[in-house]
Design a protein around this motif. Structure first.
Motif, PDB file in Angstrom:
ATOM      1  N   ILE A 141     -30.064 -46.269  35.346  1.00 43.02           N
ATOM      2  CA  ILE A 141     -28.609 -46.369  35.484  1.00 43.02           C
ATOM      3  C   ILE A 141     -27.912 -45.432  34.505  1.00 43.02           C
ATOM      4  CG2 ILE A 141     -26.673 -47.913  34.948  1.00 43.02           C
ATOM      5  CD1 ILE A 141     -28.253 -50.143  36.296  1.00 43.02           C
ATOM      6  N   VAL A 142     -28.392 -45.397  33.268  1.00 44.86           N
ATOM      7  CA  VAL A 142     -27.792 -44.525  32.266  1.00 44.86           C
ATOM      8  C   VAL A 142     -27.972 -43.069  32.684  1.00 44.86           C
ATOM      9  CG1 VAL A 142     -27.848 -43.828  29.840  1.00 44.86           C
ATOM     10  CG2 VAL A 142     -28.187 -46.233  30.469  1.00 44.86           C
ATOM     11  N   ASP A 143     -29.136 -42.769  33.231  1.00 44.10           N
ATOM     12  CA  ASP A 143     -29.393 -41.420  33.728  1.00 44.10           C
ATOM     13  C   ASP A 143     -28.404 -41.061  34.836  1.00 44.10           C
ATOM     14  OD1 ASP A 143     -30.658 -38.962  34.183  1.00 44.10           O
ATOM     15  OD2 ASP A 143     -32.065 -39.842  35.616  1.00 44.10           O
ATOM     16  N   LYS A 144     -28.185 -41.990  35.742  1.00 44.75           N
ATOM     17  CA  LYS A 144     -27.280 -41.735  36.866  1.00 44.75           C
ATOM     18  C   LYS A 144     -25.844 -41.539  36.400  1.00 44.75           C
ATOM     19  CE  LYS A 144     -26.250 -43.454  41.510  1.00 44.75           C
ATOM     20  NZ  LYS A 144     -26.990 -42.362  42.182  1.00 44.75           N
ATOM     21  N   LEU A 145     -25.390 -42.421  35.496  1.00 46.76           N
ATOM     22  CA  LEU A 145     -24.022 -42.319  35.000  1.00 46.76           C
ATOM     23  C   LEU A 145     -23.764 -40.975  34.347  1.00 46.76           C
ATOM     24  CD1 LEU A 145     -22.976 -45.691  33.295  1.00 46.76           C
ATOM     25  CD2 LEU A 145     -21.814 -44.519  35.167  1.00 46.76           C
ATOM     26  N   SER A 146     -24.742 -40.479  33.629  1.00 43.27           N
ATOM     27  CA  SER A 146     -24.556 -39.257  32.833  1.00 43.27           C
ATOM     28  C   SER A 146     -25.100 -38.011  33.523  1.00 43.27           C
ATOM     29  CB  SER A 146     -25.238 -39.427  31.476  1.00 43.27           C
ATOM     30  OG  SER A 146     -26.617 -39.694  31.633  1.00 43.27           O
ATOM     31  N   GLN A 147     -25.321 -38.090  34.829  1.00 40.86           N
ATOM     32  CA  GLN A 147     -25.975 -36.978  35.525  1.00 40.86           C
ATOM     33  C   GLN A 147     -25.153 -35.685  35.489  1.00 40.86           C
ATOM     34  OE1 GLN A 147     -26.547 -38.569  39.453  1.00 40.86           O
ATOM     35  NE2 GLN A 147     -24.422 -38.301  40.066  1.00 40.86           N
TER      36      GLN A 147
END
Length: 580
Positions: free
Chosen positions: A158-164
């Motif tokens: 999720i953190v990866d997706k938010l900060s993509q």
């Protein structure tokens, strides 16, 4: 939910810089930054300035950590000893209330933007509609405004997706918390490490499979493991070669709690009793003092605040005549009003001191109205020369609610006075002129009397005659909110418990503030009384530190000015500083 800023007694050059740029903000309020950065300065080096000290942040998120459970493990059972040790130099809340989200990505968006879902628009894993242009993630704001080096270490997709779409100098999505900790430690050893986000999901993984809460042994063991990992991360920071010349803000927070069956004895049927929303937030720095923001006690609440003590005529709160016309009572039956306040008499004074008025000399028969001490005994409403008198003696240093009601009784204009909701007297004021060109004065006024001393709070003026039954059943409430049936009838509402400054803020639609003249002495209080039934905060989640509050503190710490223009939902919380 209000807070008084406490500033460092030793001021660094960064303090002086910010003080020159920005006005002193003594009252903390929602959606406002700490406009004076004094409390973020060094307290031990008068030569210190912002360019010489390196201000840095580590933001550590413990996923699925239920705040109340973490508190028990840390402070009662010593199963999280390192986190417990951080509280000695921390500003923190164990009973934080996360937003009313259902998706983990929404909680993370709160943590990383400083606004809630109605603004950042992250409500599902599809973030194509996210409003990151208006409310950027922390990494992007820091990169744009300061050019800060940023790093992210997580095992959460999720953190990866938010900060993509974010520009992050060192971002790694890893397979386990153990790898996250090792990579974070490597980053935190770098001289140019500046902002680092670390997420740990071990407790949440266990909670999802074996249950959250104090009855899940596996969950408690996982929290203990997290504590050890936290110790490794903070230990790396504190072992930095230049640590003593750096200023580290370490934020430790959970994104949310976890669902489990709460013990009925702990359930007060409020948002505090929703384990899924029960997270925690801690702000740590080696110069902070212990400061615990406790939950509101809804079972036996106190009336809390800091109010002005008016003595004699030395102090008044004044609304100038050109703004005070709406508080004229007039002299016709169609104009109805209710005027109410809470007051504690410390000294009755001599003769007839005034404590609220819109008239000239209240010892005469001038046009207008006033609340007056009644010969050192009770009180009276005076409209021009006509008076309605409550002659019962007041006890000193005890809270009372005084209410005056002006109403139409079958074509005759009358007035009633109440004490603690009980009708004490009534009389005709038919045709009597209750309007004047005078200012509205609270606390004292021109009068035939002197020496009285009193504390006044919760001042309300309605342009409606409230029902006697409503006055009787609601007089003890210490606050009124916009969901109240008579909210739209308020033309003046001054809680008068700001605790600092020279203004009493009007919370009604009129927005006409009192300006305080003369000597200003704010006195804090926290009291229970049979004549009070303290009103719970309208927005209970604002009573403790929330995860959405972290970004504004981080921005202030790193030196971003003017964060009020960001329109954040963050509420400002102020740490106390140690002199050590």
């Amino acid at each position: 939910m209000m807070n008084i800023l406490k500033y460092n007694t030793k001021r660094s050059k960064v303090y002086k810089l910010f003080y020159a740029v920005l006005p002193l903000l003594l009252l903390v309020s929602c959606n406002k930054e700490i406009e004076n950065k004094a409390h973020f300065a060094s307290t031990d080096d008068i030569k210190d300035d912002y360019s010489e000290k390196s201000y840095k942040v580590a933001y550590i998120v413990i996923e699925g950590a239920v705040g109340s459970v973490v508190a028990t493990e840390a402070t009662d059972y010593n199963k999280m000893p390192f986190l417990a040790s951080m509280t000695s130099k921390g500003l923190f809340s164990w009973n934080s209330i996360a937003s009313d989200a259902t998706q983990d990505i929404t909680f993370y968006a709160d943590l990383l933007t400083g606004v809630k879902k109605d603004k950042h628009k992250v409500v599902s894993d599809d973030i194509s509609g996210a409003a990151f242009d208006k409310y950027p993630l922390i990494f992007d704001r820091l990169k744009k405004d300061l050019g800060t080096r940023t790093a992210v270490f997580t095992s959460n997709a999720i953190v990866d997706k938010l900060s993509q779409n974010s520009t992050i100098d060192n971002k790694k999505v890893l397979a386990s918390d153990e790898q996250v900790v090792q990579e974070a430690k490597t980053e935190l050893k770098r001289d140019d490490s500046n902002f680092t986000l670390v997420t740990l999901n071990g407790a949440d993984k266990v909670g999802k499979t074996q249950g959250y809460g104090p009855k899940s042994a596996a969950y408690l063991t996982a929290l203990n493991t997290v504590d050890k990992q936290l110790k490794e991360i903070v230990g790396t920071i504190e072992s930095r070669l230049n640590y003593n010349s750096e200023r580290w803000l370490i934020v430790v927070a959970s994104n949310r709690g976890g669902t489990y069956e709460l013990d009925p004895i702990q359930d007060d049927h409020s948002l505090y009793s929703v384990p899924f929303r029960n997270n925690f937030v801690l702000f740590y720095n080696n110069q902070f003092q212990y400061k615990f923001i406790e939950r509101v006690d809804l079972s036996d609440p106190t009336y809390d605040g800091s109010a002005i003590r008016y003595t004699g005529t030395a102090t008044s709160a004044v609304i100038d005549a050109d703004k005070a016309d709406i508080y004229n009572l007039g002299n016709t039956v169609d104009k109805e009003f209710t005027i109410q306040m809470k007051i504690k008499f410390h000294n009755r004074g001599s003769l007839n001191p005034t404590f609220f008025s819109k008239m000239g000399n209240t010892g005469n028969s001038d046009d207008g109205w006033s609340f007056i001490h009644n010969g050192g005994i009770g009180w009276r409403l005076k409209v021009k020369g006509t008076q309605v008198i409550d002659n019962e003696v007041f006890n000193l240093n005890e809270w009372y609610t005084l209410t005056a009601k002006i109403y139409n009784d079958k074509g005759t204009r009358k007035a009633k006075v109440f004490r603690n909701g009980v009708l004490k007297a009534e009389g005709s004021i038919n045709g009597v002129q209750g309007s004047s060109s005078q200012s509205l004065k609270l606390g004292s006024g021109a009068t035939y009397g002197s020496g009285a001393s009193h504390t006044i709070t919760d001042v309300r003026i309605y342009n409606k005659a409230l029902p006697d039954e409503y006055i009787a059943s609601n007089y003890c409430q210490t606050a009124v909110y916009d969901d109240n049936i008579y909210w739209n009838d308020l033309i003046g509402y001054w809680p008068a418990i700001e605790g600092a400054g020279n203004v009493l803020v009007d919370k009604s639609k009129s927005k006409i503030n009192f300006n305080i003249t003369g000597e200003v002495s704010w006195n804090a209080f926290s009291e229970r009384s049979g004549s009070l039934c303290p009103t719970a905060p309208q927005n209970l989640e604002l009573s403790t530190i929330r995860s959405v509050d972290a970004p504004v503190l981080i921005y202030n710490w790193l030196g971003i000015l003017g964060t009020d223009k960001f329109n954040l939902d963050s509420k400002v919380w102020t740490p106390n500083y140690s002199n050590n």
